[in-house]
Design an enzyme around this catalytic site. Sequence first.
Site, short mmCIF file in Angstrom:
data_model
loop_
_atom_site.label_atom_id
_atom_site.label_comp_id
_atom_site.label_asym_id
_atom_site.label_seq_id
_atom_site.Cartn_x
_atom_site.Cartn_y
_atom_site.Cartn_z
N HIS A 33 -2.08 -5.37 1.70
CA HIS A 33 -3.36 -6.07 1.53
C HIS A 33 -3.11 -7.46 0.99
O HIS A 33 -2.23 -7.65 0.14
CB HIS A 33 -4.27 -5.32 0.53
CG HIS A 33 -5.42 -6.17 0.05
ND1 HIS A 33 -6.60 -6.28 0.76
CD2 HIS A 33 -5.55 -6.98 -1.03
CE1 HIS A 33 -7.41 -7.11 0.12
NE2 HIS A 33 -6.80 -7.55 -0.97
N TYR A 89 -12.48 -2.33 -2.56
CA TYR A 89 -12.97 -2.33 -1.18
C TYR A 89 -14.50 -2.25 -1.11
O TYR A 89 -15.04 -1.81 -0.09
CB TYR A 89 -12.34 -1.17 -0.41
CG TYR A 89 -10.93 -1.43 0.06
CD1 TYR A 89 -10.62 -2.56 0.83
CD2 TYR A 89 -9.89 -0.55 -0.24
CE1 TYR A 89 -9.32 -2.81 1.27
CE2 TYR A 89 -8.58 -0.79 0.21
CZ TYR A 89 -8.32 -1.91 0.97
OH TYR A 89 -7.04 -2.15 1.42
N ASN A 115 -1.88 0.01 7.23
CA ASN A 115 -1.35 -1.28 7.66
C ASN A 115 -0.53 -1.98 6.58
O ASN A 115 -0.41 -3.20 6.57
CB ASN A 115 -2.48 -2.16 8.22
CG ASN A 115 -3.53 -2.48 7.18
OD1 ASN A 115 -3.37 -2.15 6.01
ND2 ASN A 115 -4.59 -3.12 7.61
N LYS A 155 0.81 -1.21 0.00
CA LYS A 155 0.00 0.00 0.00
C LYS A 155 0.86 1.27 0.00
O LYS A 155 2.07 1.21 0.19
CB LYS A 155 -0.93 -0.03 1.22
CG LYS A 155 -1.92 -1.22 1.24
CD LYS A 155 -2.86 -1.08 2.43
CE LYS A 155 -3.72 -2.32 2.62
NZ LYS A 155 -4.68 -2.14 3.75
N GLU A 168 -10.25 -9.97 -7.29
CA GLU A 168 -9.27 -8.88 -7.15
C GLU A 168 -8.18 -8.95 -8.22
O GLU A 168 -7.73 -7.92 -8.72
CB GLU A 168 -8.66 -8.92 -5.74
CG GLU A 168 -9.69 -8.60 -4.65
CD GLU A 168 -9.18 -8.87 -3.24
OE1 GLU A 168 -8.00 -9.25 -3.08
OE2 GLU A 168 -9.97 -8.69 -2.29
P1 DAT Z 1 -7.73 -6.82 6.15
O1 DAT Z 1 -6.95 -5.83 5.31
O2 DAT Z 1 -6.91 -7.34 7.29
O3 DAT Z 1 -8.36 -7.90 5.33
P2 DAT Z 1 -10.41 -5.66 6.39
O4 DAT Z 1 -10.76 -6.36 5.12
O5 DAT Z 1 -11.30 -5.89 7.57
O6 DAT Z 1 -8.90 -5.98 6.85
O7 DAT Z 1 -10.38 -4.07 6.13
C1 DAT Z 1 -9.83 -3.58 4.94
C2 DAT Z 1 -8.96 -2.40 5.27
O8 DAT Z 1 -9.76 -1.34 5.80
C3 DAT Z 1 -7.92 -2.68 6.36
O9 DAT Z 1 -6.74 -3.23 5.83
C4 DAT Z 1 -7.71 -1.33 6.96
C5 DAT Z 1 -9.05 -0.66 6.83
N1 DAT Z 1 -9.83 -0.76 8.07
C6 DAT Z 1 -10.49 -1.86 8.52
N2 DAT Z 1 -11.13 -1.60 9.66
C7 DAT Z 1 -10.86 -0.30 9.95
C8 DAT Z 1 -11.24 0.59 11.01
N3 DAT Z 1 -12.01 0.18 12.01
N4 DAT Z 1 -10.77 1.86 10.97
C9 DAT Z 1 -9.99 2.28 9.95
N5 DAT Z 1 -9.60 1.51 8.91
C10 DAT Z 1 -10.04 0.24 8.92
MG MG Z 2 -9.90 -7.79 3.90
#
Ligand code: DAT
Ligand code: MG
Length: 151
Positions: free
Chosen positions: A117, A51, A114, A11, A128
């Site tokens: 992805h 997303y 973070n 990212k 994707e």
């Molecule tokens: P992952 O990337 O571990 O699969 P996810 O699919 O639940 O996580 O969420 C996608 C992305 O969205 C994640 O990498 C970071 C962001 N994200 C998720 N939950 C969040 C939150 N509560 N506040 C801010 N960003 C968030």
């Molecule tokens: Mg995810």
Amino acid sequence: MPVQRTLILLKPDCVQRGLVSEALSRFERKGLRIVGMKLVKPTAEVAGKHYAEHSARPFFPSLLEFITSSPLVALALEGDSAVTVARNIIGATDGRAAAPGTIRGDFGLSKGNNLVHGSDSPESAERELGLWFPEGLVSYQRADTVWVETP
Ligand code: DAT
Ligand code: MG
């Protein structure tokens, strides 16, 4: 040993912090094959589709702003159980909770920024990969696969 493909995004924060080679090397040394790789500054359309499952969440606008703010590296990786293997290398969503030894656990203190992805299932990976690599991927065997992918 199901050979799978998965979509990885290094990212914008990973690129901006100079951690591309660090993150890539972890997947590469594990034995996953790079079958697609490119630097992209994604459009809002691609980011929104990527997303889409989070479109109703309160953090969705900031998530789109972040992911389109600066270039990222899109990777397609292939190998035995690639989806789960890559998710384990990446670690839990929040860097503060992610285990040491994972990319997020070693380099992050954020949930939003973070670093990496990874597709969460083979079905997500197929969707994707089609979104980020509509031109298709490159098939080949890595020379060390016969030593790495054994039962
Ligand atoms: P992952 O990337 O571990 O699969 P996810 O699919 O639940 O996580 O969420 C996608 C992305 O969205 C994640 O990498 C970071 C962001 N994200 C998720 N939950 C969040 C939150 N509560 N506040 C801010 N960003 C968030
Ligand atoms: Mg995810």
